[in-house]
Scaffold this motif. Structure first.
Motif, PDB file in Angstrom:
ATOM      1  N   GLU A  28       0.823  -1.208   0.000  1.00 50.31           N
ATOM      2  CA  GLU A  28       0.000   0.000   0.000  1.00 50.31           C
ATOM      3  C   GLU A  28       0.860   1.262   0.000  1.00 50.31           C
ATOM      4  O   GLU A  28       0.605   2.209  -0.753  1.00 50.31           O
ATOM      5  CB  GLU A  28      -0.912  -0.013   1.235  1.00 50.31           C
ATOM      6  CG  GLU A  28      -1.899   1.133   1.316  1.00 50.31           C
ATOM      7  CD  GLU A  28      -3.111   0.951   0.430  1.00 50.31           C
ATOM      8  OE1 GLU A  28      -3.933   1.881   0.364  1.00 50.31           O
ATOM      9  OE2 GLU A  28      -3.241  -0.124  -0.205  1.00 50.31           O
ATOM     10  N   SER A  30       4.160   1.617  -0.811  1.00 46.58           N
ATOM     11  CA  SER A  30       5.017   1.772  -1.990  1.00 46.58           C
ATOM     12  C   SER A  30       4.208   2.200  -3.201  1.00 46.58           C
ATOM     13  O   SER A  30       4.674   3.012  -4.013  1.00 46.58           O
ATOM     14  CB  SER A  30       5.771   0.469  -2.278  1.00 46.58           C
ATOM     15  OG  SER A  30       4.883  -0.594  -2.577  1.00 46.58           O
ATOM     16  N   ARG A  31       2.990   1.694  -3.334  1.00 42.67           N
ATOM     17  CA  ARG A  31       2.134   2.111  -4.450  1.00 42.67           C
ATOM     18  C   ARG A  31       1.679   3.555  -4.292  1.00 42.67           C
ATOM     19  O   ARG A  31       1.291   4.189  -5.273  1.00 42.67           O
ATOM     20  CB  ARG A  31       0.930   1.173  -4.567  1.00 42.67           C
ATOM     21  CG  ARG A  31       1.290  -0.204  -5.135  1.00 42.67           C
ATOM     22  CD  ARG A  31       0.092  -1.131  -5.231  1.00 42.67           C
ATOM     23  NE  ARG A  31       0.428  -2.383  -5.931  1.00 42.67           N
ATOM     24  CZ  ARG A  31      -0.423  -3.383  -6.139  1.00 42.67           C
ATOM     25  NH1 ARG A  31      -1.686  -3.299  -5.711  1.00 42.67           N
ATOM     26  NH2 ARG A  31      -0.037  -4.462  -6.793  1.00 42.67           N
ATOM     27  N   GLU A 167       7.422  -7.782  -6.932  1.00 40.89           N
ATOM     28  CA  GLU A 167       6.977  -6.383  -7.002  1.00 40.89           C
ATOM     29  C   GLU A 167       7.611  -5.534  -5.904  1.00 40.89           C
ATOM     30  O   GLU A 167       8.139  -4.454  -6.170  1.00 40.89           O
ATOM     31  CB  GLU A 167       5.452  -6.281  -6.907  1.00 40.89           C
ATOM     32  CG  GLU A 167       5.001  -4.814  -6.814  1.00 40.89           C
ATOM     33  CD  GLU A 167       3.524  -4.597  -7.061  1.00 40.89           C
ATOM     34  OE1 GLU A 167       3.011  -3.563  -6.588  1.00 40.89           O
ATOM     35  OE2 GLU A 167       2.896  -5.421  -7.733  1.00 40.89           O
ATOM     36  N   SER A 171      10.315  -2.071  -5.592  1.00 45.02           N
ATOM     37  CA  SER A 171       9.820  -0.767  -5.147  1.00 45.02           C
ATOM     38  C   SER A 171      10.214  -0.409  -3.719  1.00 45.02           C
ATOM     39  O   SER A 171      10.065   0.743  -3.304  1.00 45.02           O
ATOM     40  CB  SER A 171       8.289  -0.724  -5.260  1.00 45.02           C
ATOM     41  OG  SER A 171       7.696  -1.750  -4.480  1.00 45.02           O
TER      42      SER A 171
END
Length: 471
Positions: A28, A30-31, A167, A171
């Motif tokens: 959450e 990192s996005r 992913e 990140s």
């Protein structure tokens, strides 16, 4: 770690523990464009290999840390891979966020797991069949609660968690094989963490999510910081193993039978936990305590002819006693002292007051999937009260699984759940120290994959909300 720590060692957020709570927080944040570091003392998912599983050894060699319960993905990486999508199970998050919000979070967690490859079917029993099972259970005092369950399987769960790693490794700064020693404070606010090698890592926010295995670590850190801690009931019991045919009618519909029972002699709450159809019994090594305890797994593609599950007794303690984890550990230590590892006993031998031997196990009708377990006598390790509760529970379960209360049923012990610590947290799961959060099983907030994952989302969104408000 993928890459080295940032030269300045300064992040927006630091996460201690790469279990489901930590992973969902990291995802959450990192996005949302935040600079995140994740630390875990275990190995990356690709290197989490138990020597027993690889055939390098036949007995637990006490790896430190244990690959079964430590590392990327947490204990869930080697669990049965069950996503319980019913809010009645898996923890106490509803108390913090409310039922409607929890339902939304559960749906979001499920969608995210599917996004990363958890494409297995969802089990939900036929209403007429479920009603009949519930009725039969009630006749013996059992409360059977149907649940929606997505079963990934232990084998598939590792692939899903590798997708998370791919992913997040791109990140975030991910460091596995690194232990966090303490939390740094400045003016009453979390400032970051100190690693075991003395490295100081600064951050505006810190999440403590060490999982069940990290409960002793969490207790120590909470004590150092002066955090308010409440004791939860400690769950102690055995893992039951039976032939598939005894459970098939139920597991084909429910997948996992969740039953709650108030044992009549002592009025203790007893429950089933972590049912593994076509599964195998396994050991876990608790490196912080030096204990070998029992658990169960179930693969999606590789099946056995047995089903296993835990029967756990929830024991409440009153003041001045405040060490339920220590109590559970002492009972597990007794079992280890008697057998050098977990014990296994036929139910018929336990009822007859005799220890099981290798010969008696061999003559039994249930072939043990944990061949390393030592035949013995669980009555030398478990208190009489717990044994009485477990035997009464087996008798009640016989009404919905005829044959389970027979002499050949295998009992492995002991199984202990080390999540008996509960930190005082606000609705966003922040502790009394500003910027310091706690989530997942190790904080006493959750007791399973889905709610642990959801608690990570709660933390990340609270941190982002507070940042927006202050900015």
């Amino acid at each position: 770690m993928k890459g080295e720590l940032d030269e300045m060692k300064r992040y927006d957020f630091v996460i201690v523990g790469a279990g489901p709570a930590g992973l969902f927080s990291a995802l959450e944040l990192s996005r949302a464009g935040k600079k995140v570091a994740v630390f875990d003392k275990g190995a990356p998912i690709s290197k989490r290999n138990c020597p027993i599983k690889t055939g390098a050894t036949k007995t637990c060699v006490h790896c430190n840390p244990c690959s079964i319960i430590c590392g990327w993905g947490g204990a869930g990486a080697y669990s049965d891979g069950k996503l319980t999508l019913t809010p009645e199970f898996g923890g106490n998050l509803e108390r913090s966020v409310g039922r409607e919000h929890l339902l939304e979070l559960i749906s979001e967690v499920d969608r995210t797991f599917v996004e990363f490859g958890a494409d297995s079917p969802v089990y939900e029993p036929d209403p007429v069949f479920a009603a009949d099972v519930i009725k039969r259970g009630r006749s013996a005092g059992l409360q059977v609660v149907p649940a929606r369950i997505r079963h990934m399987g232990t084998d598939r769960a590792k692939q899903v968690l590798q997708a998370f790693y791919d992913e997040l490794g791109a990140s975030c700064d991910v460091r596995t094989g690194v232990e966090v020693k303490s939390v740094m404070l400045e003016d009453g606010r979390a400032k970051g963490v100190v690693l075991a090698d003395g490295t100081r890592v600064e951050a505006s926010g810190v999440l403590l999510a060490p999982g069940r295995e990290g409960a002793p670590w969490m207790e120590r850190v909470a004590s150092e910081l002066g955090l308010t801690v409440d004791s939860l009931p400690v769950d102690i019991g055995v893992r039951v193993e039976i032939p598939d045919e005894i459970a098939n009618d139920l597991t084909e519909q429910f997948y996992e039978v969740k039953a709650i029972f108030d044992a009549p002699t002592f009025d203790d709450r007893v429950r089933t936990f972590c049912m593994c159809p076509h599964g195998e019994v396994v050991t876990e090594y608790q490196s912080d305590t030096g204990l070998v305890i029992v658990n169960g797994h179930s693969n999606r593609d590789r099946k056995t002819q047995n089903t296993n599950f835990a029967i756990l007794v929830s024991t409440e303690f009153t003041q001045p006693f405040r060490d339920p984890n220590g109590y559970g550990g002492a009972i597990a230590r007794l079992a280890n002292m008697l057998g050098g590892t977990v014990l296994v006993q036929r139910l018929g031998d336990l009822k007859a007051g005799r220890r099981s031997t290798a010969g008696r196990i061999e003559r039994g009708l249930v072939r043990p999937t944990l061949r390393q377990a030592e035949p013995g006598d669980l009555s030398f390790a478990l208190p009489y009260r717990h044994l009485t509760d477990i035997l009464e529970m087996l008798g009640a379960l016989n009404t919905i699984m005829p044959g389970i209360d027979g002499p050949h049923t295998l009992l492995y012990g002991v199984e202990v759940k080390f999540y008996s610590l509960k930190l005082a947290l606000d609705r966003g799961l922040q502790t009394s120290v500003k910027g310091l959060y706690a989530a997942g099983d190790g904080a006493g907030v959750t007791r399973g994959l889905v709610q642990a994952s959801a608690s990570g989302l709660v933390v990340a969104r609270d941190f982002l909300d507070r940042e927006r408000q202050s900015g």
